[in-house]
Design a protein around this motif. Structure first.
Motif, PDB file in Angstrom:
ATOM      1  N   SER A  87       0.855  -1.191   0.000  1.00 26.75           N
ATOM      2  CA  SER A  87       0.000   0.000   0.000  1.00 26.75           C
ATOM      3  C   SER A  87       0.887   1.235   0.000  1.00 26.75           C
ATOM      4  CB  SER A  87      -0.946   0.009   1.213  1.00 26.75           C
ATOM      5  OG  SER A  87      -0.224   0.171   2.411  1.00 26.75           O
ATOM      6  N   ILE A  88       0.298   2.318  -0.445  1.00 24.31           N
ATOM      7  CA  ILE A  88       0.989   3.598  -0.473  1.00 24.31           C
ATOM      8  C   ILE A  88       0.108   4.590   0.258  1.00 24.31           C
ATOM      9  CG2 ILE A  88       1.869   5.452  -1.934  1.00 24.31           C
ATOM     10  CD1 ILE A  88       2.228   3.298  -4.133  1.00 24.31           C
ATOM     11  N   ARG A  89       0.673   5.273   1.225  1.00 14.70           N
ATOM     12  CA  ARG A  89      -0.055   6.298   1.965  1.00 14.70           C
ATOM     13  C   ARG A  89       0.601   7.633   1.679  1.00 14.70           C
ATOM     14  NH1 ARG A  89      -0.677   2.897   7.591  1.00 14.70           N
ATOM     15  NH2 ARG A  89      -2.114   1.374   6.723  1.00 14.70           N
ATOM     16  N   LEU A  90      -0.214   8.635   1.440  1.00 13.74           N
ATOM     17  CA  LEU A  90       0.345   9.935   1.128  1.00 13.74           C
ATOM     18  C   LEU A  90      -0.548  11.043   1.640  1.00 13.74           C
ATOM     19  CD1 LEU A  90      -0.311  10.899  -2.522  1.00 13.74           C
ATOM     20  CD2 LEU A  90      -0.828   8.622  -1.777  1.00 13.74           C
ATOM     21  N   GLU A  91       0.052  12.215   1.743  1.00 13.37           N
ATOM     22  CA  GLU A  91      -0.651  13.406   2.194  1.00 13.37           C
ATOM     23  C   GLU A  91      -0.539  14.433   1.074  1.00 13.37           C
ATOM     24  OE1 GLU A  91      -1.114  15.113   6.549  1.00 13.37           O
ATOM     25  OE2 GLU A  91       0.906  15.355   5.778  1.00 13.37           O
ATOM     26  N   VAL A  92      -1.689  14.976   0.684  1.00 18.16           N
ATOM     27  CA  VAL A  92      -1.734  15.945  -0.414  1.00 18.16           C
ATOM     28  C   VAL A  92      -2.429  17.218   0.056  1.00 18.16           C
ATOM     29  CG1 VAL A  92      -1.709  14.158  -2.191  1.00 18.16           C
ATOM     30  CG2 VAL A  92      -3.894  15.008  -1.361  1.00 18.16           C
ATOM     31  N   THR A  93      -2.239  18.292  -0.709  1.00 18.23           N
ATOM     32  CA  THR A  93      -2.758  19.593  -0.283  1.00 18.23           C
ATOM     33  C   THR A  93      -4.250  19.759  -0.491  1.00 18.23           C
ATOM     34  OG1 THR A  93      -2.111  20.490  -2.428  1.00 18.23           O
ATOM     35  CG2 THR A  93      -0.578  20.809  -0.600  1.00 18.23           C
ATOM     36  N   ASP A  94      -4.802  19.230  -1.597  1.00 15.52           N
ATOM     37  CA  ASP A  94      -6.227  19.473  -1.855  1.00 15.52           C
ATOM     38  C   ASP A  94      -6.845  18.379  -2.719  1.00 15.52           C
ATOM     39  OD1 ASP A  94      -5.269  20.049  -4.392  1.00 15.52           O
ATOM     40  OD2 ASP A  94      -5.426  22.216  -4.125  1.00 15.52           O
ATOM     41  N   ALA A  95      -8.133  18.537  -3.025  1.00 17.10           N
ATOM     42  CA  ALA A  95      -8.885  17.537  -3.774  1.00 17.10           C
ATOM     43  C   ALA A  95      -8.436  17.441  -5.230  1.00 17.10           C
ATOM     44  CB  ALA A  95     -10.378  17.849  -3.699  1.00 17.10           C
ATOM     45  N   ASP A  96      -7.910  18.517  -5.801  1.00 17.84           N
ATOM     46  CA  ASP A  96      -7.418  18.456  -7.186  1.00 17.84           C
ATOM     47  C   ASP A  96      -6.252  17.485  -7.301  1.00 17.84           C
ATOM     48  OD1 ASP A  96      -9.299  20.309  -8.031  1.00 17.84           O
ATOM     49  OD2 ASP A  96      -7.945  22.024  -7.746  1.00 17.84           O
ATOM     50  N   VAL A  97      -5.344  17.529  -6.349  1.00 14.73           N
ATOM     51  CA  VAL A  97      -4.203  16.617  -6.351  1.00 14.73           C
ATOM     52  C   VAL A  97      -4.699  15.192  -6.132  1.00 14.73           C
ATOM     53  CG1 VAL A  97      -1.978  16.082  -5.271  1.00 14.73           C
ATOM     54  CG2 VAL A  97      -2.714  18.450  -5.470  1.00 14.73           C
ATOM     55  N   LYS A  98      -5.705  15.030  -5.291  1.00 16.20           N
ATOM     56  CA  LYS A  98      -6.295  13.713  -5.041  1.00 16.20           C
ATOM     57  C   LYS A  98      -6.794  13.107  -6.348  1.00 16.20           C
ATOM     58  CE  LYS A  98     -10.384  11.696  -2.975  1.00 16.20           C
ATOM     59  NZ  LYS A  98     -11.611  11.956  -2.231  1.00 16.20           N
ATOM     60  N   GLU A  99      -7.487  13.890  -7.155  1.00 21.40           N
ATOM     61  CA  GLU A  99      -8.002  13.398  -8.432  1.00 21.40           C
ATOM     62  C   GLU A  99      -6.862  13.049  -9.392  1.00 21.40           C
ATOM     63  OE1 GLU A  99     -11.093  12.514  -9.023  1.00 21.40           O
ATOM     64  OE2 GLU A  99     -11.504  13.117  -6.960  1.00 21.40           O
ATOM     65  N   GLN A 100      -5.809  13.839  -9.388  1.00 25.02           N
ATOM     66  CA  GLN A 100      -4.668  13.562 -10.250  1.00 25.02           C
ATOM     67  C   GLN A 100      -3.992  12.252  -9.847  1.00 25.02           C
ATOM     68  OE1 GLN A 100      -2.176  17.020  -9.954  1.00 25.02           O
ATOM     69  NE2 GLN A 100      -3.567  18.314 -11.138  1.00 25.02           N
ATOM     70  N   VAL A 101      -3.880  12.016  -8.555  1.00 25.17           N
ATOM     71  CA  VAL A 101      -3.280  10.768  -8.066  1.00 25.17           C
ATOM     72  C   VAL A 101      -4.141   9.586  -8.492  1.00 25.17           C
ATOM     73  CG1 VAL A 101      -2.727   9.438  -5.980  1.00 25.17           C
ATOM     74  CG2 VAL A 101      -2.067  11.838  -6.122  1.00 25.17           C
ATOM     75  N   HIS A 102      -5.455   9.731  -8.388  1.00 25.58           N
ATOM     76  CA  HIS A 102      -6.364   8.648  -8.783  1.00 25.58           C
ATOM     77  C   HIS A 102      -6.216   8.341 -10.273  1.00 25.58           C
ATOM     78  CE1 HIS A 102     -10.210   6.564  -9.600  1.00 25.58           C
ATOM     79  NE2 HIS A 102      -9.981   6.063  -8.393  1.00 25.58           N
ATOM     80  N   GLU A 103      -6.100   9.354 -11.112  1.00 24.19           N
ATOM     81  CA  GLU A 103      -5.919   9.162 -12.550  1.00 24.19           C
ATOM     82  C   GLU A 103      -4.604   8.434 -12.845  1.00 24.19           C
ATOM     83  OE1 GLU A 103      -6.217  12.990 -14.413  1.00 24.19           O
ATOM     84  OE2 GLU A 103      -8.294  13.255 -13.763  1.00 24.19           O
ATOM     85  N   ILE A 104      -3.539   8.798 -12.146  1.00 24.22           N
ATOM     86  CA  ILE A 104      -2.249   8.131 -12.327  1.00 24.22           C
ATOM     87  C   ILE A 104      -2.369   6.652 -11.967  1.00 24.22           C
ATOM     88  CG2 ILE A 104       0.094   7.965 -11.380  1.00 24.22           C
ATOM     89  CD1 ILE A 104       0.045  11.054 -11.206  1.00 24.22           C
ATOM     90  N   CYS A 105      -3.052   6.346 -10.867  1.00 24.14           N
ATOM     91  CA  CYS A 105      -3.222   4.952 -10.448  1.00 24.14           C
ATOM     92  C   CYS A 105      -4.001   4.162 -11.501  1.00 24.14           C
ATOM     93  CB  CYS A 105      -3.945   4.876  -9.106  1.00 24.14           C
ATOM     94  SG  CYS A 105      -2.977   5.490  -7.725  1.00 24.14           S
ATOM     95  N   GLU A 106      -5.039   4.764 -12.079  1.00 23.34           N
ATOM     96  CA  GLU A 106      -5.830   4.077 -13.103  1.00 23.34           C
ATOM     97  C   GLU A 106      -4.994   3.791 -14.349  1.00 23.34           C
ATOM     98  OE1 GLU A 106      -9.222   6.640 -13.627  1.00 23.34           O
ATOM     99  OE2 GLU A 106     -10.397   5.479 -12.185  1.00 23.34           O
ATOM    100  N   LYS A 107      -4.074   4.685 -14.693  1.00 24.51           N
ATOM    101  CA  LYS A 107      -3.236   4.491 -15.877  1.00 24.51           C
ATOM    102  C   LYS A 107      -2.160   3.434 -15.666  1.00 24.51           C
ATOM    103  CE  LYS A 107      -3.738   9.187 -17.607  1.00 24.51           C
ATOM    104  NZ  LYS A 107      -3.063  10.482 -17.767  1.00 24.51           N
ATOM    105  N   ILE A 108      -1.542   3.415 -14.486  1.00 24.76           N
ATOM    106  CA  ILE A 108      -0.366   2.568 -14.264  1.00 24.76           C
ATOM    107  C   ILE A 108      -0.728   1.178 -13.738  1.00 24.76           C
ATOM    108  CG2 ILE A 108       1.735   2.325 -12.879  1.00 24.76           C
ATOM    109  CD1 ILE A 108       2.171   5.286 -13.210  1.00 24.76           C
ATOM    110  N   LEU A 109      -1.701   1.088 -12.851  1.00 22.50           N
ATOM    111  CA  LEU A 109      -2.016  -0.207 -12.239  1.00 22.50           C
ATOM    112  C   LEU A 109      -2.939  -1.009 -13.160  1.00 22.50           C
ATOM    113  CD1 LEU A 109      -2.552   0.892  -8.537  1.00 22.50           C
ATOM    114  CD2 LEU A 109      -0.510  -0.090  -9.578  1.00 22.50           C
ATOM    115  N   PRO A 110      -2.488  -2.192 -13.616  1.00 24.23           N
ATOM    116  CA  PRO A 110      -3.285  -2.998 -14.549  1.00 24.23           C
ATOM    117  C   PRO A 110      -4.319  -3.894 -13.859  1.00 24.23           C
ATOM    118  CG  PRO A 110      -1.175  -4.032 -14.224  1.00 24.23           C
ATOM    119  CD  PRO A 110      -1.158  -2.756 -13.411  1.00 24.23           C
ATOM    120  N   PHE A 111      -4.514  -3.702 -12.565  1.00 21.80           N
ATOM    121  CA  PHE A 111      -5.444  -4.525 -11.802  1.00 21.80           C
ATOM    122  C   PHE A 111      -6.202  -3.623 -10.834  1.00 21.80           C
ATOM    123  CE2 PHE A 111      -1.013  -5.046 -10.484  1.00 21.80           C
ATOM    124  CZ  PHE A 111      -1.025  -4.372  -9.280  1.00 21.80           C
ATOM    125  N   PRO A 112      -7.292  -4.127 -10.240  1.00 27.87           N
ATOM    126  CA  PRO A 112      -8.079  -3.282  -9.332  1.00 27.87           C
ATOM    127  C   PRO A 112      -7.291  -2.831  -8.108  1.00 27.87           C
ATOM    128  CG  PRO A 112      -9.278  -5.282  -9.915  1.00 27.87           C
ATOM    129  CD  PRO A 112      -7.889  -5.444 -10.444  1.00 27.87           C
TER     130      PRO A 112
END
Length: 161
Positions: A87-112
């Protein structure tokens, strides 16, 4: 004990839990993409430890070769991967960064994977942390280390600030 509350109380904490343990190459790609974002404050990986030597049994003390224990390059620095990334735990400044992180995970991780928001890291210094590190502990290190362990074996600083 002084109030060591950091300014991290207003930030979002996220946890990314892949359905499988990440291979070192996948972890390297994911971590580099996440750390390239503006607004990531701190991040740590969590998973089963990969010992360097056999911890017990007849071969105790001999070198243990594991495919996942290797050097990976994070932001241009070689880092020894000492855990299988679970697992990866992180702290971000706002919801925009949260959405960007989610998009990166969807692109890179080939599984749920699970993507959660919550409180995963300490926001204030504990009594044992105060006893170990004193009142002047860096607020970014609060909750990132084991008070009984050695700091040099637990934390790898990527960004020099």
């Amino acid at each position: 004990m002084s109030n060591m509350s950091s300014d991290t109380t207003k930030h979002l904490q996220l946890e990314i839990v892949p359905q499988r343990l990440l291979r070192p190459e996948t972890a390297q790609d994911l971590l580099n993409k996440i750390l390239d974002l503006e607004g990531v404050i701190r991040l740590f990986i969590h998973g089963p430890r990969l010992p360097g030597t056999v911890p017990y049994g007849p071969a105790k003390g001999t070198a243990l070769v594991h495919d996942s224990r290797r050097l990976i390059e994070i932001e241009g620095k070689a880092v020894e991967l000492m855990v299988s990334v679970g697992s990866i735990r992180l702290e971000v400044t706002d919801a925009d960064v949260k959405e960007q992180v989610h998009e990166i995970c969807e692109k890179i991780l080939p599984f749920p994977f699970e993507f959660r928001e919550g409180n995963f890291m300490l926001r204030r210094q504990t009594v044992s942390g105060y006893a170990r590190f004193g009142p002047d502990q860096d607020p970014l290190l609060v909750g990132m280390t084991d008070p009984k362990g050695k700091l040099k074996d637990q934390v790898c600083f990527i960004k020099d600030e």
